[in-house]
Motif scaffolding. Structure first.
Motif, short mmCIF file in Angstrom:
data_model
loop_
_atom_site.label_atom_id
_atom_site.label_comp_id
_atom_site.label_asym_id
_atom_site.label_seq_id
_atom_site.Cartn_x
_atom_site.Cartn_y
_atom_site.Cartn_z
N GLY A 15 0.81 -1.21 0.00
CA GLY A 15 0.00 0.00 0.00
C GLY A 15 0.84 1.26 0.00
N TYR A 16 1.89 1.28 0.78
CA TYR A 16 2.73 2.47 0.84
C TYR A 16 3.60 2.63 -0.40
CZ TYR A 16 1.23 3.25 5.63
OH TYR A 16 0.47 3.51 6.75
N ARG A 17 3.94 1.53 -1.05
CA ARG A 17 4.66 1.65 -2.32
C ARG A 17 3.80 2.38 -3.35
NH1 ARG A 17 6.06 -1.51 -5.85
NH2 ARG A 17 8.06 -0.61 -6.43
N ALA A 18 2.49 2.12 -3.30
CA ALA A 18 1.57 2.79 -4.21
C ALA A 18 1.48 4.29 -3.94
CB ALA A 18 0.17 2.16 -4.10
N GLU A 19 1.87 4.72 -2.74
CA GLU A 19 1.86 6.14 -2.39
C GLU A 19 3.19 6.82 -2.72
OE1 GLU A 19 0.68 6.79 1.64
OE2 GLU A 19 -1.13 5.55 1.48
N GLY A 20 4.16 6.06 -3.23
CA GLY A 20 5.42 6.65 -3.67
C GLY A 20 6.63 6.33 -2.83
N TYR A 21 6.44 5.64 -1.70
CA TYR A 21 7.60 5.25 -0.89
C TYR A 21 8.40 4.16 -1.59
CZ TYR A 21 5.51 7.55 3.24
OH TYR A 21 4.98 8.45 4.13
N THR A 22 9.72 4.23 -1.44
CA THR A 22 10.61 3.18 -1.95
C THR A 22 11.56 2.66 -0.88
OG1 THR A 22 12.24 4.80 -2.70
CG2 THR A 22 10.55 4.12 -4.30
N LYS A 23 11.43 3.21 0.33
CA LYS A 23 12.29 2.81 1.45
C LYS A 23 11.40 2.40 2.62
CE LYS A 23 15.89 6.03 -0.04
NZ LYS A 23 16.94 6.99 0.36
N PHE A 24 11.67 1.23 3.20
CA PHE A 24 10.78 0.69 4.22
C PHE A 24 11.60 0.16 5.40
CE2 PHE A 24 8.90 0.30 0.06
CZ PHE A 24 7.67 0.92 0.25
N GLN A 25 11.11 0.46 6.59
CA GLN A 25 11.76 0.02 7.81
C GLN A 25 10.81 -0.92 8.56
OE1 GLN A 25 11.95 2.33 11.57
NE2 GLN A 25 14.09 2.68 11.02
N LEU A 26 11.14 -2.20 8.57
CA LEU A 26 10.31 -3.19 9.25
C LEU A 26 10.62 -3.18 10.74
CD1 LEU A 26 10.67 -6.40 7.05
CD2 LEU A 26 9.00 -4.55 6.84
N LYS A 27 9.57 -3.17 11.56
CA LYS A 27 9.76 -3.31 12.99
C LYS A 27 9.78 -4.79 13.34
CE LYS A 27 10.24 0.93 13.77
NZ LYS A 27 11.56 1.43 14.22
N VAL A 28 11.00 -5.27 13.62
CA VAL A 28 11.19 -6.67 14.00
C VAL A 28 11.63 -6.68 15.47
CG1 VAL A 28 11.51 -7.60 11.70
CG2 VAL A 28 13.47 -6.58 12.86
N GLY A 29 12.54 -7.56 15.86
CA GLY A 29 12.97 -7.60 17.25
C GLY A 29 12.04 -8.39 18.15
N GLY A 30 11.31 -9.33 17.54
CA GLY A 30 10.45 -10.22 18.32
C GLY A 30 10.98 -11.64 18.25
N ASN A 31 10.08 -12.60 18.08
CA ASN A 31 10.48 -13.98 17.92
C ASN A 31 11.34 -14.13 16.65
OD1 ASN A 31 9.72 -16.69 16.36
ND2 ASN A 31 9.68 -17.11 18.57
N ALA A 32 12.48 -14.77 16.76
CA ALA A 32 13.42 -14.83 15.63
C ALA A 32 12.81 -15.51 14.41
CB ALA A 32 14.70 -15.55 16.05
N ASP A 33 12.08 -16.61 14.61
CA ASP A 33 11.47 -17.31 13.47
C ASP A 33 10.46 -16.41 12.77
OD1 ASP A 33 12.91 -19.73 13.77
OD2 ASP A 33 11.56 -20.34 15.38
N GLU A 34 9.64 -15.72 13.55
CA GLU A 34 8.65 -14.82 12.96
C GLU A 34 9.34 -13.66 12.25
OE1 GLU A 34 5.98 -13.66 16.04
OE2 GLU A 34 5.20 -15.68 16.35
N ASP A 35 10.42 -13.16 12.82
CA ASP A 35 11.12 -12.05 12.18
C ASP A 35 11.75 -12.47 10.86
OD1 ASP A 35 10.46 -10.13 14.05
OD2 ASP A 35 12.24 -10.46 15.28
N ILE A 36 12.28 -13.65 10.80
CA ILE A 36 12.83 -14.15 9.54
C ILE A 36 11.72 -14.21 8.48
CG2 ILE A 36 13.81 -16.19 8.39
CD1 ILE A 36 15.23 -16.75 11.14
N ALA A 37 10.55 -14.68 8.89
CA ALA A 37 9.41 -14.74 7.97
C ALA A 37 8.97 -13.34 7.56
CB ALA A 37 8.26 -15.50 8.62
#
Length: 367
Positions: A153-175
């Protein structure tokens, strides 16, 4: 010119998405921001804003801003707000640490200096180095599928840089990282920001599991030493944020080759005066920066835009338009996002005018 009064307003900033979540189960539904006015005997008033990301992100919290202003404010009266060196030395002398409390006073003084000289703050910070600033979008921690859908959705608004909030369960973060990288184009930038949330063992697992992906790793662990250990274990480009909070930590990071990029948050380091010093040192050392703050609305976004616009494009990794995340506007003239970019106002000072009807009655008045 002398400082005659300092005022502060408390404002709640609800989020458009309803909730912002990051590492270790932390979240915020409504941001508590403080708008600060520094008044002078010349009839010029400077404005600033400070909005900590809750109380579990950095050693800062919203009530601390206003409490600290009560402590330091009376000691600033009578000073020349355009003498920024003296202002910062005095703040450091009368209050040890607590940079986030000093930041809005410093920023408001830059606003005053710009209004007095008729120049926008970006000119005072070194001049326009780019006309528009590329923005990143922070993706609140959710399931891999939900985070990937938000990126689309945000790519459609013109963003090309994304910061994922991870730092939780390692397996879930890898996914999460894999799902989000899969929907991006090769030219899009993806940052996996753990916000200090992984143990060293978890961080080691994640960076190994995503070694085949084009992804930046940001602040994987709590301490500088733990992050440096992970830096040595991965060829992925590496970003430090929370542990780079002053000139000394930046110098150490440069000496240790601890990072490829830093996240320069204005209130974290004490305002625009110290942020400019760190920015210039990073540029001289060849280190790009994400230029932003802990959070905020229109006034914080304006300060970010001025520092970013005066930073050469090749060293401005990205910036943040926090005012697009919230539902309330607190100032006129603030930067507005257009297709993933923003720019700083050309008007004198920060170029913003607070909406006093939104701010209401000051929570603090020192005179």
């Amino acid at each position: 010119m002398k400082i005659t009064a300092i005022k502060a307003w408390q404002v709640d900033l609800p989020l458009k998405e309803g909730r912002y979540s990051w590492s270790n189960g932390n979240f915020v539904d409504v941001f508590d921001t403080t708008v600060v006015a520094v008044e002078t005997d010349a009839g010029i008033t400077g404005y600033a804003e400070c909005c900590p990301l809750g109380s579990a992100y950095l050693p800062a919290y919203a009530l601390g801003v206003r409490s600290g202003l009560q402590e330091i404010g009376p000691k600033m009266l009578g000073m020349d707000p355009t003498n920024l060196g003296a202002i910062n030395r005095h703040m450091d002398a009368v209050l040890r640490g607590h940079n986030y409390i000093k930041a809005p006073i410093d920023i408001a003084c830059w606003d005053i200096l710009g209004k007095q000289t008729g120049l926008p703050v970006y000119t005072l910070l070194g001049g326009a180095a780019q006309e528009k600033v590329a923005l990143y979008r922070a993706i609140s921690q959710q399931s891999p599928e939900e985070m990937a859908a938000k990126i689309a959705g945000y790519r459609a608004e013109g963003y090309t840089k994304f910061q994922l909030k991870v730092g939780g369960n390692a397996d879930e973060d890898i996914a999460r990282i894999r799902a989000c990288r899969a929907i991006l184009t090769p030219s899009d930038i993806l940052v996996a920001d753990a916000n200090t949330g992984w143990t060293r063992a978890e961080a080691a697992r994640v960076v190994s599991a995503v070694a085949d992906l084009d992804v930046y790793i940001e602040q994987p662990c709590m301490s500088y030493e733990e992050c440096l250990s992970i830096r040595h274990r991965t060829p992925r480009p590496f970003i430090l944020d929370e542990v780079i909070d002053n000139v000394g930590s930046l110098v150490k990071g440069l000496a240790d080759d601890a990072m490829d990029v830093i996240n320069l948050k204005i209130s974290k380091v004490g305002g625009l005066t110290k942020a400019k010093l760190m920015r210039d040192l990073a540029v001289a050392s060849g280190i790009p920066m994400t230029i932003e703050d802990t959070w905020g609305g229109d006034i914080t976004t304006a300060a970010i835009a001025h520092l970013a616009r005066s930073t050469p494009e090749e060293f401005c990794f990205s910036a943040t338009d926090f005012n697009s995340y919230v539902t309330i506007s607190i100032a006129e003239g603030a930067p507005v996002r257009e297709h993933g970019f923003m720019t700083a106002p050309d008007a004198p000072g920060l170029g913003i005018t607070p909406r006093l009807d939104v701010l209401g009655t000051p929570a603090l008045h020192i005179a």
